[in-house]
Write an enzyme that holds these catalytic residues in place. Structure first.
Site, short mmCIF file in Angstrom:
data_model
loop_
_atom_site.label_atom_id
_atom_site.label_comp_id
_atom_site.label_asym_id
_atom_site.label_seq_id
_atom_site.Cartn_x
_atom_site.Cartn_y
_atom_site.Cartn_z
N GLU A 8 -3.33 -10.00 4.00
CA GLU A 8 -4.27 -9.73 5.09
C GLU A 8 -5.29 -10.84 5.26
O GLU A 8 -5.67 -11.18 6.39
CB GLU A 8 -5.00 -8.39 4.85
CG GLU A 8 -4.17 -7.16 5.15
CD GLU A 8 -3.33 -6.70 3.98
OE1 GLU A 8 -2.79 -5.58 4.03
OE2 GLU A 8 -3.22 -7.46 2.99
N GLU A 27 0.83 -1.21 0.00
CA GLU A 27 0.00 0.00 0.00
C GLU A 27 0.86 1.26 0.00
O GLU A 27 0.47 2.28 -0.58
CB GLU A 27 -0.96 -0.03 1.19
CG GLU A 27 -2.11 -0.99 0.94
CD GLU A 27 -2.98 -1.25 2.16
OE1 GLU A 27 -4.21 -1.35 1.99
OE2 GLU A 27 -2.43 -1.37 3.27
#
Length: 260
Positions: free
Chosen positions: A134, A114
């Site tokens: 995740e 990210e």
């Protein structure tokens, strides 16, 4: 204590390095705050035209949030690493007006990817592994990954990366358009600096205007994009850079861009 964020200059290029190699350059609250402050300073620094974001060592660019700290503090940690105005680690939501390049080496995972997606483009070493894990851990890619990744790569690949939780190689990322260049680890910073210095030699004001223009028109139909384009065209015509390049060409000299 070792500095968690290192900054050095190469001409008009600033190199910002995540410096926690012993924990794969993961982000804790102190690192996030330091990175946020660093980008505040670089945004204001007129001597810097381009910024490179990288990580110490060859094992990892960044493995995301410090999971040991998350396990200790739980949800209370999140506001300490995702800031209301600038987002994840100080750059997730920030519209940084200068060209920002990610130079990624090794693992570029979760919040690390990210961070890379918060940059304008990515240069990767051959040993880079990029992905979102995740789903294998329980949280979600909540710092922009779920909507930014599908804008960089085909939607089916984005879905597989997010749902499966396994990283892809640098070569696969290059094929998909997630990274611009793949180079040997020894050449990562040399290549990225060469690209950055090419960019830094250009008109800073022109790049700033075009970066805004690209961002504001990215998802608009042409009929709406032209309105914004014409507004920025008029702004460009009022800058000193607008005529400096043509005059330098006629006078057979290198342009001297003032940044105004």
């Amino acid at each position: 204590m070792t500095d968690k964020i290192l900054t050095r200059r190469d001409g008009k290029v600033a190199i910002v390095t995540l410096n926690r190699p012993e924990v794969h350059n993961c982000i804790d609250d102190d690192t996030a705050a330091r990175l946020n402050a660093t980008f505040d300073e670089l945004e204001r620094d007129d001597a810097v035209n381009v910024v490179i974001l990288t990580g110490s060592g060859r094992k990892s660019f960044c493995s995301g949030l410090d999971l040991k700290l998350l396990a200790q503090q739980g949800p209370e940690l999140i506001p300490k690493v995702i800031f209301e105005d600038t987002g994840w680690a100080g750059i997730g939501k920030r519209f940084f007006p200068k060209p920002l390049i990610a130079a990624v080496n090794g693992y570029t995972l979760a919040g690390g990817l990210e961070l890379a997606l918060s940059c304008d483009f990515v240069v990767a070493s051959e040993n880079a592994q990029l992905g979102f894990n995740e789903a294998t851990l329980g949280p979600i890619a909540d710092a922009g990954g779920c909507f930014r990744l599908p804008r960089w790569v085909p939607l089916p690949l984005a879905r597989e990366m997010i749902m499966r939780g396994k990283p892809i190689s640098a070569r696969r990322a290059l094929e998909a358009g997630l990274v611009n260049h793949v180079v040997p680890p020894d050449e990562l910073m040399t290549t990225t600096l060469e690209i950055a210095n090419d960019i830094a030699a250009n008109s800073a004001v022109s790049m700033r205007i075009m970066k805004h223009l690209m961002a504001e028109t990215a998802n608009l139909p042409e009929s709406e994009a032209w309105v914004i384009n014409d507004r920025y065209m008029r702004e460009s015509m009022r800058t000193e850079a607008f005529l400096e390049g043509p005059r330098a060409y006629v006078e057979k000299r290198r342009p001297e861009f003032s940044g105004r």
